[in-house]
Motif scaffolding. Structure first.
Motif, short mmCIF file in Angstrom:
data_model
loop_
_atom_site.label_atom_id
_atom_site.label_comp_id
_atom_site.label_asym_id
_atom_site.label_seq_id
_atom_site.Cartn_x
_atom_site.Cartn_y
_atom_site.Cartn_z
N GLU A 1 24.31 92.11 -12.00
CA GLU A 1 25.08 93.35 -12.24
C GLU A 1 24.42 94.53 -11.55
OE1 GLU A 1 25.37 93.98 -16.44
OE2 GLU A 1 26.78 92.34 -16.74
N LEU A 2 23.08 94.63 -11.68
CA LEU A 2 22.35 95.72 -11.04
C LEU A 2 22.47 95.64 -9.51
CD1 LEU A 2 19.06 96.14 -13.09
CD2 LEU A 2 20.80 97.87 -12.67
N ARG B 1 24.98 94.40 -7.78
CA ARG B 1 26.33 94.86 -7.43
C ARG B 1 26.42 96.39 -7.49
NH1 ARG B 1 27.43 90.08 -9.52
NH2 ARG B 1 28.23 90.27 -11.60
N GLU B 2 25.87 96.96 -8.55
CA GLU B 2 25.89 98.41 -8.70
C GLU B 2 25.10 99.08 -7.58
OE1 GLU B 2 24.63 101.89 -11.90
OE2 GLU B 2 24.47 99.78 -12.48
N SER B 3 23.96 98.51 -7.25
CA SER B 3 23.12 99.07 -6.19
C SER B 3 23.85 99.04 -4.85
CB SER B 3 21.82 98.26 -6.09
OG SER B 3 21.03 98.72 -5.03
N ARG C 1 27.09 99.08 -4.39
CA ARG C 1 28.18 100.06 -4.46
C ARG C 1 27.65 101.47 -4.22
NH1 ARG C 1 29.48 103.00 -8.59
NH2 ARG C 1 28.28 101.75 -10.06
N ILE C 2 26.54 101.82 -4.90
CA ILE C 2 25.95 103.15 -4.76
C ILE C 2 25.43 103.34 -3.34
CG2 ILE C 2 24.09 104.65 -5.53
CD1 ILE C 2 24.37 103.35 -8.31
N THR D 1 18.39 102.29 -9.60
CA THR D 1 18.90 100.92 -9.67
C THR D 1 18.08 99.97 -8.81
OG1 THR D 1 20.55 101.41 -7.96
CG2 THR D 1 21.27 101.55 -10.25
#
Length: 190
Positions: free
Chosen positions: A28-29, A31-33, A35-36, A134
């Motif tokens: 999850e982290l 994927r978030e990283s 995206r950011i 992240t």
């Protein structure tokens, strides 16, 4: 030894569950990283283009003077967040001592494009902090995930098989002692 084996099995099961949950959170982290990072790279690219346009429309000494360190200062605070027993950082930004509306230069000798570039850089700063947070969390979680994986493997491939083997050896030795005791009793009766 049987108690040790049971404890090792329970520990193995708990560590496997922890490893699986850590892996889920780690992904999850990641994927978030990503995206950011895409957003930050887009914003920094646009800011770089605006800085290039501002540099083209201003003299080099005026641009250098405008970009000297400003009057205001930025302060950052660091807190911790617990993810599956791993203390990960949480960065936050505090503005302090800003004057002239956030710009460290006067508007008389600068291009309006420089204002846009500086504004865009200021807007991307919270995203940069989030990206740093992240990515550092990912690094820390990956290190803990590796340690947990090694523990699971050590229990699975070393501790549990060695304990089982020790139990077998002890059981065989006890059975042998019992048989020899029965043989002695039988001879004593004769």
């Amino acid at each position: 030894m049987k108690r040790k084996l049971e404890a090792a099995r329970k520990g193995h099961d708990l560590l496997k569950d922890r490893r699986d949950e850590m892996m889920r959170r780690f992904l999850e982290l990641i994927r978030e990283s990503r995206r950011i990072r895409r957003r930050v790279e887009e914003e920094l690219s646009l800011a770089g283009k605006e800085f290039a346009r501002a540099a083209a429309s201003m003299s080099e000494p005026a641009l250098r003077t405008a970009l000297l360190p400003g009057v205001g200062e930025l302060r950052f605070s660091l807190e911790g967040k617990n993810i599956m027993g791993v203390e990960t950082p949480v960065f936050s930004r505090e503005k302090a001592g800003e004057k002239t509306g956030g710009y460290s230069y006067g508007f008389a000798f600068t291009s309006w494009r420089l204002d846009g570039a500086v504004r865009r850089m200021e807007q991307v700063l919270p995203e940069l902090l989030m990206l740093a947070q992240t990515e550092k969390s990912c690094q820390m979680l990956a290190a803990e995930l590796e340690r947990t994986r090694r523990r699971v493997n050590a229990l699975e491939h070393i501790v549990i098989p060695e304990t089982r083997q020790a139990i077998r050896v002890i059981r065989m030795k006890l059975e042998e002692n019992e048989r020899s005791a029965l043989v002695r009793l039988g001879r004593a009766k004769q």
